[in-house]
Design a protein around this motif. Structure first.
Motif, PDB file in Angstrom:
ATOM      1  N   PRO A 455      60.434 -48.337 -10.777  1.00 57.05           N
ATOM      2  CA  PRO A 455      60.909 -48.058  -9.380  1.00 57.05           C
ATOM      3  C   PRO A 455      60.293 -46.497  -9.125  1.00 57.05           C
ATOM      4  O   PRO A 455      60.087 -46.058  -7.891  1.00 57.05           O
ATOM      5  CB  PRO A 455      62.299 -48.044  -9.407  1.00 57.05           C
ATOM      6  N   GLN A 456      60.125 -45.735 -10.135  1.00 55.30           N
ATOM      7  CA  GLN A 456      59.636 -44.193  -9.960  1.00 55.30           C
ATOM      8  C   GLN A 456      58.508 -43.987 -10.825  1.00 55.30           C
ATOM      9  O   GLN A 456      58.300 -44.465 -11.884  1.00 55.30           O
ATOM     10  CB  GLN A 456      60.976 -43.253 -10.311  1.00 55.30           C
ATOM     11  N   PRO A 457      57.761 -42.960 -10.559  1.00 55.39           N
ATOM     12  CA  PRO A 457      56.617 -42.797 -11.130  1.00 55.39           C
ATOM     13  C   PRO A 457      56.995 -41.843 -12.459  1.00 55.39           C
ATOM     14  O   PRO A 457      58.123 -41.075 -12.279  1.00 55.39           O
ATOM     15  CB  PRO A 457      55.519 -41.923 -10.141  1.00 55.39           C
ATOM     16  N   PRO A 458      56.182 -41.502 -13.330  1.00 53.68           N
ATOM     17  CA  PRO A 458      56.703 -40.617 -14.335  1.00 53.68           C
ATOM     18  C   PRO A 458      56.564 -38.838 -13.897  1.00 53.68           C
ATOM     19  O   PRO A 458      56.196 -38.815 -12.991  1.00 53.68           O
ATOM     20  CB  PRO A 458      55.569 -40.797 -15.532  1.00 53.68           C
ATOM     21  N   LEU A 459      57.478 -38.350 -14.584  1.00 53.43           N
ATOM     22  CA  LEU A 459      57.638 -36.796 -14.372  1.00 53.43           C
ATOM     23  C   LEU A 459      56.358 -36.088 -14.762  1.00 53.43           C
ATOM     24  O   LEU A 459      55.893 -36.552 -16.224  1.00 53.43           O
ATOM     25  CB  LEU A 459      58.851 -36.352 -14.954  1.00 53.43           C
ATOM     26  N   PRO A 460      55.833 -35.235 -14.382  1.00 53.07           N
ATOM     27  CA  PRO A 460      54.830 -34.563 -14.903  1.00 53.07           C
ATOM     28  C   PRO A 460      55.159 -33.657 -16.045  1.00 53.07           C
ATOM     29  O   PRO A 460      56.364 -33.112 -15.942  1.00 53.07           O
ATOM     30  CB  PRO A 460      54.406 -33.533 -13.488  1.00 53.07           C
ATOM     31  N   ASN A 461      54.181 -33.423 -17.028  1.00 54.22           N
ATOM     32  CA  ASN A 461      54.655 -32.556 -18.145  1.00 54.22           C
ATOM     33  C   ASN A 461      54.049 -31.581 -18.014  1.00 54.22           C
ATOM     34  O   ASN A 461      52.974 -31.224 -18.308  1.00 54.22           O
ATOM     35  CB  ASN A 461      54.133 -33.524 -19.384  1.00 54.22           C
ATOM     36  N   TRP A 462      55.051 -30.334 -17.636  1.00 56.99           N
ATOM     37  CA  TRP A 462      54.267 -29.099 -17.564  1.00 56.99           C
ATOM     38  C   TRP A 462      53.823 -28.229 -18.767  1.00 56.99           C
ATOM     39  O   TRP A 462      53.395 -27.232 -18.514  1.00 56.99           O
ATOM     40  CB  TRP A 462      55.166 -28.237 -16.724  1.00 56.99           C
ATOM     41  N   ASN A 463      54.306 -28.830 -19.934  1.00 53.56           N
ATOM     42  CA  ASN A 463      53.996 -28.397 -21.051  1.00 53.56           C
ATOM     43  C   ASN A 463      52.289 -28.660 -21.220  1.00 53.56           C
ATOM     44  O   ASN A 463      51.740 -28.160 -22.129  1.00 53.56           O
ATOM     45  CB  ASN A 463      54.611 -28.872 -22.433  1.00 53.56           C
ATOM     46  N   ILE A 465      49.210 -27.972 -20.475  1.00 54.02           N
ATOM     47  CA  ILE A 465      48.669 -26.825 -19.490  1.00 54.02           C
ATOM     48  C   ILE A 465      47.434 -27.298 -18.583  1.00 54.02           C
ATOM     49  O   ILE A 465      46.955 -26.697 -17.665  1.00 54.02           O
ATOM     50  CB  ILE A 465      48.389 -25.562 -20.014  1.00 54.02           C
ATOM     51  N   LEU A 466      46.824 -28.361 -19.142  1.00 49.52           N
ATOM     52  CA  LEU A 466      45.562 -28.951 -18.586  1.00 49.52           C
ATOM     53  C   LEU A 466      45.802 -29.936 -17.358  1.00 49.52           C
ATOM     54  O   LEU A 466      45.457 -29.798 -16.264  1.00 49.52           O
ATOM     55  CB  LEU A 466      44.445 -29.419 -19.480  1.00 49.52           C
ATOM     56  N   LEU A 467      46.474 -31.132 -17.586  1.00 44.60           N
ATOM     57  CA  LEU A 467      46.615 -31.975 -16.753  1.00 44.60           C
ATOM     58  C   LEU A 467      48.000 -32.611 -16.378  1.00 44.60           C
ATOM     59  O   LEU A 467      48.255 -33.387 -15.369  1.00 44.60           O
ATOM     60  CB  LEU A 467      46.229 -33.391 -17.611  1.00 44.60           C
ATOM     61  N   CYS A 468      48.997 -32.003 -17.192  1.00 41.74           N
ATOM     62  CA  CYS A 468      50.416 -32.013 -16.806  1.00 41.74           C
ATOM     63  C   CYS A 468      50.799 -33.645 -16.997  1.00 41.74           C
ATOM     64  O   CYS A 468      51.441 -34.241 -16.510  1.00 41.74           O
ATOM     65  CB  CYS A 468      50.592 -31.992 -15.159  1.00 41.74           C
ATOM     66  N   ARG A 469      49.926 -34.134 -18.079  1.00 40.12           N
ATOM     67  CA  ARG A 469      49.996 -35.640 -18.415  1.00 40.12           C
ATOM     68  C   ARG A 469      51.053 -36.210 -19.173  1.00 40.12           C
ATOM     69  O   ARG A 469      51.598 -35.531 -20.014  1.00 40.12           O
ATOM     70  CB  ARG A 469      48.552 -35.900 -19.025  1.00 40.12           C
ATOM     71  N   PRO A 470      52.010 -36.966 -18.613  1.00 43.78           N
ATOM     72  CA  PRO A 470      52.893 -37.753 -19.642  1.00 43.78           C
ATOM     73  C   PRO A 470      52.180 -38.099 -20.817  1.00 43.78           C
ATOM     74  O   PRO A 470      51.062 -38.346 -21.077  1.00 43.78           O
ATOM     75  CB  PRO A 470      53.392 -38.807 -18.787  1.00 43.78           C
ATOM     76  N   PRO A 471      53.205 -38.666 -21.825  1.00 41.96           N
ATOM     77  CA  PRO A 471      52.679 -39.310 -23.186  1.00 41.96           C
ATOM     78  C   PRO A 471      51.777 -40.224 -23.023  1.00 41.96           C
ATOM     79  O   PRO A 471      51.792 -41.354 -21.846  1.00 41.96           O
ATOM     80  CB  PRO A 471      53.990 -39.816 -23.708  1.00 41.96           C
ATOM     81  N   ARG A 472      50.480 -40.533 -23.709  1.00 44.03           N
ATOM     82  CA  ARG A 472      49.499 -41.653 -23.575  1.00 44.03           C
ATOM     83  C   ARG A 472      50.098 -42.851 -23.691  1.00 44.03           C
ATOM     84  O   ARG A 472      51.250 -42.962 -24.710  1.00 44.03           O
ATOM     85  CB  ARG A 472      48.523 -41.333 -24.519  1.00 44.03           C
ATOM     86  N   GLY A 473      49.871 -43.886 -22.769  1.00 41.80           N
ATOM     87  CA  GLY A 473      50.349 -45.259 -22.954  1.00 41.80           C
ATOM     88  C   GLY A 473      51.845 -45.401 -22.509  1.00 41.80           C
ATOM     89  O   GLY A 473      52.357 -46.541 -22.273  1.00 41.80           O
ATOM     90  N   SER A 474      52.555 -44.441 -21.907  1.00 39.42           N
ATOM     91  CA  SER A 474      53.964 -44.413 -21.227  1.00 39.42           C
ATOM     92  C   SER A 474      53.564 -45.271 -19.742  1.00 39.42           C
ATOM     93  O   SER A 474      54.982 -45.643 -19.447  1.00 39.42           O
ATOM     94  CB  SER A 474      54.471 -42.999 -21.180  1.00 39.42           C
ATOM     95  N   PHE A 475      52.504 -45.152 -19.292  1.00 37.45           N
ATOM     96  CA  PHE A 475      52.341 -45.719 -17.969  1.00 37.45           C
ATOM     97  C   PHE A 475      51.101 -45.983 -17.663  1.00 37.45           C
ATOM     98  O   PHE A 475      49.999 -45.571 -18.301  1.00 37.45           O
ATOM     99  CB  PHE A 475      53.059 -44.800 -16.858  1.00 37.45           C
ATOM    100  N   SER A 476      50.815 -46.729 -16.620  1.00 38.64           N
ATOM    101  CA  SER A 476      49.535 -46.863 -16.018  1.00 38.64           C
ATOM    102  C   SER A 476      49.463 -47.409 -14.731  1.00 38.64           C
ATOM    103  O   SER A 476      50.747 -47.461 -14.139  1.00 38.64           O
ATOM    104  CB  SER A 476      48.566 -48.070 -16.815  1.00 38.64           C
ATOM    105  N   LEU A 477      48.522 -47.398 -13.836  1.00 41.97           N
ATOM    106  CA  LEU A 477      48.513 -47.991 -12.677  1.00 41.97           C
ATOM    107  C   LEU A 477      47.889 -49.445 -12.571  1.00 41.97           C
ATOM    108  O   LEU A 477      46.840 -49.658 -12.916  1.00 41.97           O
ATOM    109  CB  LEU A 477      47.607 -47.108 -11.495  1.00 41.97           C
TER     110      LEU A 477
END
Length: 486
Positions: A455-463, A465-477
């Motif tokens: 129901p909701q997109p993942p939270l941006p990972n501000w740690n 510093i390049l992409l704000c990317r969540p953990p790999r494999g945690s979601f997709s489109l």
């Protein structure tokens, strides 16, 4: 006597171990000495509070978990500014409205020096990426401005749309992807198209190679490569060779186009490719992710683009790409308020930027705290963009929102003061046409690692510093084509 014998034995052991061990041991001893001497320095009475840790223990958190580290600094000191050392580099972190105003307006705070030392994305190879004089930086700014003139940008739109169509076609009629792979790759192609030349951007193999080399620069940026760029770690060696190969590709391709000795253009392209692809790529990935998790905003954006097409009627046999290419630059810029608000909110929530400066002028004060000459000053954008007093429920994606205050620099998505993003006009157009083509060509939603809609997109990972990317494999489109032909 036993001490001298032990020292002699240790020396013999080191020498017998060979040069690598001796060299590494010497570096470690040097770092320890630097950290001890820095800890013995006394701060002035009006200096910012100092973090209660040795400088060696600040290095990895600052580069690997910066968001958490800076928040911890504010919490443990209980102050709106604090300082710490990265080896011999004095770093002062500031926050709050008054500090923000000074940070973005002070003439002595230099962006180039701050970014070069504390970021280290591109190694400073003498004669290639170092020694950029003020005159050359000014020339780079002029060239970037030329790319964004009305005529040039209008000519780019159909070509960028065709690049987008070609790459989206390879995704097939349905499936799922990680936007930080597919969408980022697409934005890299558009950035190469916009900032280099057809000889490079028309060759998929060259573009692919350039992207891999820039990925090497990103992955290879470690605390050691930034703080000890002269130390030949494997990561630094890979970064230097990647930089050289990028330079060779761009230089060899452009050689026939360059004036004699005009290597400034090569450096210009090298720097802007990494800056443009990274910032715009991050925003594009998160825009499509947020829209996939917020169907109401996806529908609003799609309706807005369909309204633009209605004003530029073409034969029904024309492709979607051709129809979008018929929309004028003026229309893309002035008649897309929904897309503008989505871009703005995406930059607020998912652009993990930490602005960096170096005080090249005399000592100064920020919010009453001393900033010595030569010190580095850091301002985290989270201080304003994730501030619940300015943006209630700050992690919520809500393009309708406006700041709850009229304070200066209450939004710095494109920078602030005299250091705003010079390529924002190009970036906005790229983001709009990619989003428009994708929304009209595909239906999509966010799914978790198992492929189940969430129901909701993942939270941006501000740690990150390049992409704000969540953990790999945690979601997709997950996507499905909604039109026969793009």
């Amino acid at each position: 006597m036993p001490f001298s014998v032990g020292l002699q034995a240790a020396s013999v052991a080191l020498l017998s171990a060979g040069f690598p061990v001796v060299f590494t041991s010497a570096i470690i001893i040097l770092l320890v000495i630097i950290s001890i001497t820095s800890s013995l320095q006394k701060d002035a009475a009006d200096a910012p509070a100092r973090l209660p840790i040795n400088s060696l223990f600040a290095i990895i958190p600052f580069f690997r978990r910066r968001f958490d580290f800076l928040n911890w600094g504010f919490e443990v000191t209980g102050k709106s500014s604090f300082q710490f050392d990265l080896l011999r580099n004095n770093v002062i972190v500031v926050s709050g409205e008054s500090a923000r105003q000074t940070f973005f307006s002070a003439k002595g705070l230099d962006l180039t020096e701050g970014f070069k030392i504390l970021s280290g994305a591109i190694p400073m190879v003498r004669g290639v990426t170092s020694d950029l004089q003020t005159r050359r930086i000014s020339l780079i700014h002029k060239r970037l401005a030329a790319v964004q003139k009305n005529e040039q940008l209008s000519m780019l739109i159909p070509v960028m749309l065709e690049d987008s169509r070609r790459m989206m076609e390879t995704w097939g009629n349905s499936g799922s992807f990680d936007p930080f792979d597919n969408v980022y790759e697409l934005i890299f192609q558009l950035t190469v198209r916009s900032l280099s030349c057809a000889e490079i951007s028309d060759d998929p193999c060259v573009v692919s190679r350039l992207k891999k080399l820039y990925d090497t620069l990103d992955v290879g940026t470690t605390p050691a490569t930034v703080l000890l760029p002269w130390f030949p770690t494997p990561a630094m060696i890979r970064k230097v060779w990647a930089t050289k190969e990028i330079y060779d590709i761009v230089n060899d391709t452009l050689q026939m186009l360059l004036d004699s000795g005009d290597e400034k253009l090569v450096v210009f392209i090298m720097g802007l490719l990494i800056a443009g692809a990274r910032a715009t790529g991050t925003t594009a990935c998160w825009m499509l992710t947020f829209l996939g998790g917020h169907p109401e905003w996806r529908d609003k954006a799609k309706t807005e683009v369909e309204g633009l097409l209605a004003s530029y009627p073409l034969a029904s046999s024309e492709s979607l790409t051709s129809q979008l290419a018929s929309i004028s630059l003026e229309t893309w810029e002035a008649q897309t308020p929904v897309l503008d608000s989505i871009i703005r909110e995406t930059l607020r929530v998912a652009q993990p930027h930490t602005a960096m400066r170096r005080n090249l002028g005399p000592e100064m004060h920020i919010d009453g705290q001393l900033v010595p000459s030569g010190a580095y000053v850091v301002y985290p954008f989270s201080d304003v963009h994730l501030n619940s007093e300015i943006y209630p429920d700050p992690w919520k994606f809500n393009p309708d929102r406006q700041p709850e205050t009229k304070a200066a620099y209450s939004y710095v998505g494109w920078g602030g003061g005299t250091t705003t993003c010079l390529g924002q006009r190009l970036a906005r157009v790229e983001l709009k046409i990619v989003t428009a083509l994708f929304l009209l060509g595909f239906n999509h939603c966010v799914v978790d690692g198992s492929g189940k809609a969430v129901p909701q997109p993942p939270l941006p990972n501000w740690n990150d510093i390049l992409l704000c990317r969540p953990p790999r494999g945690s979601f997709s489109l997950s996507y499905e084509r909604s039109t026969a032909a793009l």
